[in-house]
Design a protein around this motif. Structure first.
Motif, PDB file in Angstrom:
ATOM      1  N   CYS A  13       0.765  -1.238  -0.027  1.00  0.00           N
ATOM      2  CA  CYS A  13      -0.021  -0.029  -0.014  1.00  0.00           C
ATOM      3  C   CYS A  13       0.902   1.208  -0.160  1.00  0.00           C
ATOM      4  O   CYS A  13       0.552   2.192  -0.823  1.00  0.00           O
ATOM      5  CB  CYS A  13      -0.888  -0.020   1.300  1.00  0.00           C
ATOM      6  SG  CYS A  13      -2.193  -1.330   1.181  1.00  0.00           S
ATOM      7  N   ARG A  14       1.931   1.187   0.905  1.00  0.00           N
ATOM      8  CA  ARG A  14       2.895   2.523   0.973  1.00  0.00           C
ATOM      9  C   ARG A  14       3.495   2.678  -0.394  1.00  0.00           C
ATOM     10  O   ARG A  14       3.440   3.962  -0.857  1.00  0.00           O
ATOM     11  CB  ARG A  14       3.971   2.379   1.757  1.00  0.00           C
ATOM     12  CG  ARG A  14       4.544   3.387   2.387  1.00  0.00           C
ATOM     13  CD  ARG A  14       5.551   3.176   3.463  1.00  0.00           C
ATOM     14  NE  ARG A  14       6.358   2.110   3.462  1.00  0.00           N
ATOM     15  CZ  ARG A  14       5.934   0.700   4.252  1.00  0.00           C
ATOM     16  NH1 ARG A  14       5.164   0.915   4.920  1.00  0.00           N
ATOM     17  NH2 ARG A  14       6.661  -0.147   4.113  1.00  0.00           N
ATOM     18  N   VAL A  15       4.041   1.699  -1.309  1.00  0.00           N
ATOM     19  CA  VAL A  15       4.686   1.892  -2.399  1.00  0.00           C
ATOM     20  C   VAL A  15       3.708   2.367  -3.446  1.00  0.00           C
ATOM     21  O   VAL A  15       3.803   3.292  -4.489  1.00  0.00           O
ATOM     22  CB  VAL A  15       5.406   0.527  -2.934  1.00  0.00           C
ATOM     23  CG1 VAL A  15       5.681   0.813  -4.262  1.00  0.00           C
ATOM     24  CG2 VAL A  15       6.435   0.147  -2.045  1.00  0.00           C
ATOM     25  N   GLU A  17       0.907   4.234  -2.919  1.00  0.00           N
ATOM     26  CA  GLU A  17       0.303   5.567  -2.698  1.00  0.00           C
ATOM     27  C   GLU A  17       1.683   6.471  -2.854  1.00  0.00           C
ATOM     28  O   GLU A  17       1.336   7.403  -3.202  1.00  0.00           O
ATOM     29  CB  GLU A  17       0.117   5.459  -1.036  1.00  0.00           C
ATOM     30  CG  GLU A  17      -1.243   4.981  -0.923  1.00  0.00           C
ATOM     31  CD  GLU A  17      -1.723   4.806   0.634  1.00  0.00           C
ATOM     32  OE1 GLU A  17      -2.862   4.684   0.727  1.00  0.00           O
ATOM     33  OE2 GLU A  17      -0.706   4.669   1.596  1.00  0.00           O
ATOM     34  N   THR A  18       2.866   5.897  -2.375  1.00  0.00           N
ATOM     35  CA  THR A  18       3.710   7.170  -2.598  1.00  0.00           C
ATOM     36  C   THR A  18       4.695   6.893  -3.824  1.00  0.00           C
ATOM     37  O   THR A  18       5.284   8.186  -4.442  1.00  0.00           O
ATOM     38  CB  THR A  18       4.974   6.955  -1.428  1.00  0.00           C
ATOM     39  OG1 THR A  18       5.336   5.551  -1.440  1.00  0.00           O
ATOM     40  CG2 THR A  18       3.941   7.250  -0.144  1.00  0.00           C
ATOM     41  N   VAL A  19       4.500   5.877  -4.444  1.00  0.00           N
ATOM     42  CA  VAL A  19       5.423   5.592  -5.740  1.00  0.00           C
ATOM     43  C   VAL A  19       4.563   5.836  -7.177  1.00  0.00           C
ATOM     44  O   VAL A  19       4.644   6.475  -8.038  1.00  0.00           O
ATOM     45  CB  VAL A  19       6.334   4.541  -5.691  1.00  0.00           C
ATOM     46  CG1 VAL A  19       7.281   4.661  -7.182  1.00  0.00           C
ATOM     47  CG2 VAL A  19       7.235   4.739  -4.653  1.00  0.00           C
ATOM     48  N   PRO A  22       1.332   9.039  -7.412  1.00  0.00           N
ATOM     49  CA  PRO A  22       1.792  10.069  -8.050  1.00  0.00           C
ATOM     50  C   PRO A  22       1.855  10.160  -9.579  1.00  0.00           C
ATOM     51  O   PRO A  22       1.874  11.326 -10.109  1.00  0.00           O
ATOM     52  CB  PRO A  22       3.010  10.710  -7.423  1.00  0.00           C
ATOM     53  CG  PRO A  22       2.980   9.635  -6.287  1.00  0.00           C
ATOM     54  CD  PRO A  22       2.186   8.398  -6.347  1.00  0.00           C
ATOM     55  N   CYS A  23       2.105   9.016 -10.304  1.00  0.00           N
ATOM     56  CA  CYS A  23       2.455   8.919 -11.665  1.00  0.00           C
ATOM     57  C   CYS A  23       1.018   8.744 -12.304  1.00  0.00           C
ATOM     58  O   CYS A  23       1.000   8.545 -13.767  1.00  0.00           O
ATOM     59  CB  CYS A  23       3.354   7.917 -11.966  1.00  0.00           C
ATOM     60  SG  CYS A  23       5.157   8.228 -11.172  1.00  0.00           S
ATOM     61  N   ASP A  34      -6.828   3.637  -6.171  1.00  0.00           N
ATOM     62  CA  ASP A  34      -7.347   3.890  -4.759  1.00  0.00           C
ATOM     63  C   ASP A  34      -8.231   2.778  -4.290  1.00  0.00           C
ATOM     64  O   ASP A  34      -8.233   2.255  -3.256  1.00  0.00           O
ATOM     65  CB  ASP A  34      -8.348   5.235  -4.823  1.00  0.00           C
ATOM     66  CG  ASP A  34      -7.308   6.332  -5.266  1.00  0.00           C
ATOM     67  OD1 ASP A  34      -6.154   6.362  -5.101  1.00  0.00           O
ATOM     68  OD2 ASP A  34      -8.244   7.522  -5.298  1.00  0.00           O
TER      69      ASP A  34
END
Length: 153
Positions: A13-15, A17-19, A22-23, A34
């Motif tokens: 989930c962290r990857v 959401e953060t990586v 945004p792309c 999402d």
């Protein structure tokens, strides 16, 4: 075991959401992303509860099917007996618990259609299904917006 299943799901989930997020510029793809993240988060919380749910559901379904047995056709009663005579799966074997649950649910689905069931038996089945639904640990997480209402005033 490290990382645990929960830690692996949280890391995924962290990857995402953060990586990845945004792309993603396309609104539909972002909505789907999402939804996938929300589903992974739901699984992170729900997975530990699955074995206990399956054990309880199997026991309740066996009890219900046993109570219905006298009203079932002979062929279905024989299949029920065969299933009930198999040993209970190891409480820690989620795949085996799930397979037994699937077998029991299939027998119940066929039992529901038995012509000799009484109204009380039908009510008992409905109650069983409602109680089961209230205990299911994995629940769908809706993230897509509903379409606007087209009702005319």
């Amino acid at each position: 075991m490290r990382p645990s299943i929960e830690e692996q799901l949280q890391g995924t989930c962290r990857v995402l959401e953060t990586v990845v997020a945004p792309c993603v510029n396309d609104p539909m793809a972002r909505t789907m992303l999402d939804g996938l993240i929300a589903n992974l988060r739901m699984l992170t919380v729900a997975l530990p509860a699955v074995p206990a749910f399956l054990r309880q559901d199997n026991a309740c379904t066996v009890q219900l099917l046993s109570a219905l047995a006298s009203s079932l056709p002979a062929e279905l009663t024989a299949r029920l007996s065969d299933t009930l005579n198999k040993p209970e799966p190891d409480p820690a074997d989620v795949a085996a618990l799930g397979a037994r649950n699937q077998s029991l649910r299939e027998l119940l689905a066929q039992a529901v259609c038995a012509e000799r069931l009484t109204d009380d038996q039908h009510r008992t089945i409905v109650k069983h299904m409602g109680e089961r639904a209230s205990r299911v640990p994995m629940r769908y997480v809706a993230t897509t917006p509903s379409p606007p209402s087209t009702a005319k005033t």
